[in-house]
Motif scaffolding. Structure first.
Motif, short mmCIF file in Angstrom:
data_model
loop_
_atom_site.label_atom_id
_atom_site.label_comp_id
_atom_site.label_asym_id
_atom_site.label_seq_id
_atom_site.Cartn_x
_atom_site.Cartn_y
_atom_site.Cartn_z
N PHE A 1 -3.81 1.79 2.23
CA PHE A 1 -2.82 1.58 3.29
C PHE A 1 -1.70 0.64 2.82
O PHE A 1 -0.54 0.80 3.21
CB PHE A 1 -3.50 1.02 4.54
CG PHE A 1 -4.55 1.93 5.13
CD1 PHE A 1 -4.49 3.30 4.93
CD2 PHE A 1 -5.59 1.42 5.88
CE1 PHE A 1 -5.45 4.16 5.47
CE2 PHE A 1 -6.56 2.25 6.43
CZ PHE A 1 -6.49 3.62 6.23
N GLN B 1 0.62 2.75 0.68
CA GLN B 1 1.40 3.62 1.55
C GLN B 1 2.53 2.84 2.24
O GLN B 1 3.66 3.32 2.33
CB GLN B 1 0.49 4.23 2.63
CG GLN B 1 -0.36 5.39 2.13
CD GLN B 1 -1.21 5.96 3.26
OE1 GLN B 1 -1.88 5.22 3.97
NE2 GLN B 1 -1.17 7.27 3.42
N LYS B 2 2.20 1.65 2.71
CA LYS B 2 3.20 0.83 3.41
C LYS B 2 4.36 0.48 2.48
O LYS B 2 5.53 0.54 2.87
CB LYS B 2 2.54 -0.44 3.94
CG LYS B 2 3.44 -1.33 4.80
CD LYS B 2 2.62 -2.44 5.45
CE LYS B 2 3.47 -3.31 6.36
NZ LYS B 2 4.42 -4.15 5.63
N GLN C 1 6.51 3.52 2.15
CA GLN C 1 7.25 3.76 3.39
C GLN C 1 8.41 2.78 3.55
O GLN C 1 9.43 3.11 4.16
CB GLN C 1 6.30 3.66 4.59
CG GLN C 1 5.32 4.81 4.68
CD GLN C 1 4.16 4.53 5.61
OE1 GLN C 1 4.04 3.45 6.19
NE2 GLN C 1 3.26 5.50 5.75
N GLU C 2 8.25 1.58 2.97
CA GLU C 2 9.30 0.58 3.07
C GLU C 2 10.34 0.71 1.96
O GLU C 2 11.25 -0.11 1.84
CB GLU C 2 8.68 -0.83 3.06
CG GLU C 2 7.90 -1.13 4.33
CD GLU C 2 7.18 -2.47 4.29
OE1 GLU C 2 7.13 -3.09 3.19
OE2 GLU C 2 6.67 -2.90 5.33
#
Length: 279
Positions: A207, A210-211, A214-215
């Motif tokens: 996670f 992934q974060k 995404q950022e």
């Protein structure tokens, strides 16, 4: 629901379905079914007129030091779940039915099978490709269903189907997780209470990666370093690998772009678990 133990039984039933013009889906498993397997079966039932689920702990994908004998099995529970989900036929052969005593023909692959899990399990994907190829020839499905948790396996099977001109659609299905984030796996049953808590470090690192993506982070080295640091914060965790690779070739990349696979394998105690995310 029928349970078949021989290749002959499966072929006779599939031929009968074909005469009726029915489509056939295959869900290959090693049994001890959980919600992840159930999601594959549900998708297969949705897409096809008839569904075959194979339950076979394939010995050729285990090294002598691995957990073949200890691998969890519960055919009674598996059968009930399959019937509830709408499976039409379970193929549950003995190893002798799949491999003659003088068996010596293998399906192997270069490049894709040499990285990630292939590094620490060098015979694994030869066994996977061989048994899946055999199942495809036995069942002759229109579609076959595999989980995204085994992302390298899914990529390898897709490449095998392409390279060998197999007339089968390979359907990948999303990872199914426990409520706390841990990816569903038959091997989760090996974990004691303390290890089960520690195992959450896998999904937490996934996670985190992934974060970062995404950022807007695209530097694979930075994402990998952050994931490694996260995993190393758990004393019971021992990293096998943390890699960011091209989603098709399984080769390392410097920049994250579609399709990219971030994959990890981590030992929690003696239990090796895997997880991943795809860009």
């Amino acid at each position: 629901m029928q349970i078949a133990y021989t290749v002959k039984e499966v072929r006779e039933q599939v031929k009968a379905w074909r005469k009726e013009g029915l489509s056939v889906g295959l869900v290959p498993t090693m049994g001890y079914l959980h919600e992840g397997h159930a999601s594959l079966i549900k998708k297969a039932v949705e897409d096809n007129d008839r569904v075959v689920t194979s339950i076979f702990v394939n010995p050729t994908q285990f090294a002598p030091t691995e957990d073949l004998e200890a691998y969890p099995r519960d055919m009674e529970k598996d059968s009930k779940l399959c019937e509830t989900l709408g499976v039409d036929l379970i193929f549950h052969p003995e190893p002798e039915e799949m491999y003659a005593p003088d068996f010596c023909t293998w399906v192997d692959m270069d490049v894709l099978s040499k990285t990630l899990c292939g590094k620490s399990r060098p015979i694994h994907f030869r066994g996977v490709c061989t048994v899946v190829s055999k199942l495809f020839h036995i069942v002759t499905p229109d579609r076959a269903y595999f989980g995204q948790k085994d992302a390298q396996q899914l990529a390898i099977i897709r490449r095998m189907v392409r390279d060998l001109n197999m007339d089968i659609e390979i359907v990948g299905c999303p990872i199914v997780r426990e409520e706390d984030g841990l990816a569903k796996s038959s091997r989760n049953t090996y974990l004691n209470e303390e290890e089960r808590k520690a195992a959450l470090i896998l999904s937490q690192s996934i996670f985190l990666g992934q974060k970062m993506v995404q950022e807007g982070e695209t530097d694979a080295a930075k994402i990998k370093a952050a994931m490694v640091e996260k995993i190393q914060s758990e004393p019971l965790a021992r990293i096998d690998y943390v890699e960011i690779v091209d989603g098709l070739s399984m080769q390392p990349v410097d920049t994250v772009q579609s399709p990219t696979l971030a994959a990890i394998a981590v030992y929690i105690g003696k239990t090796r678990l895997i997880d991943n995310f795809i860009v």
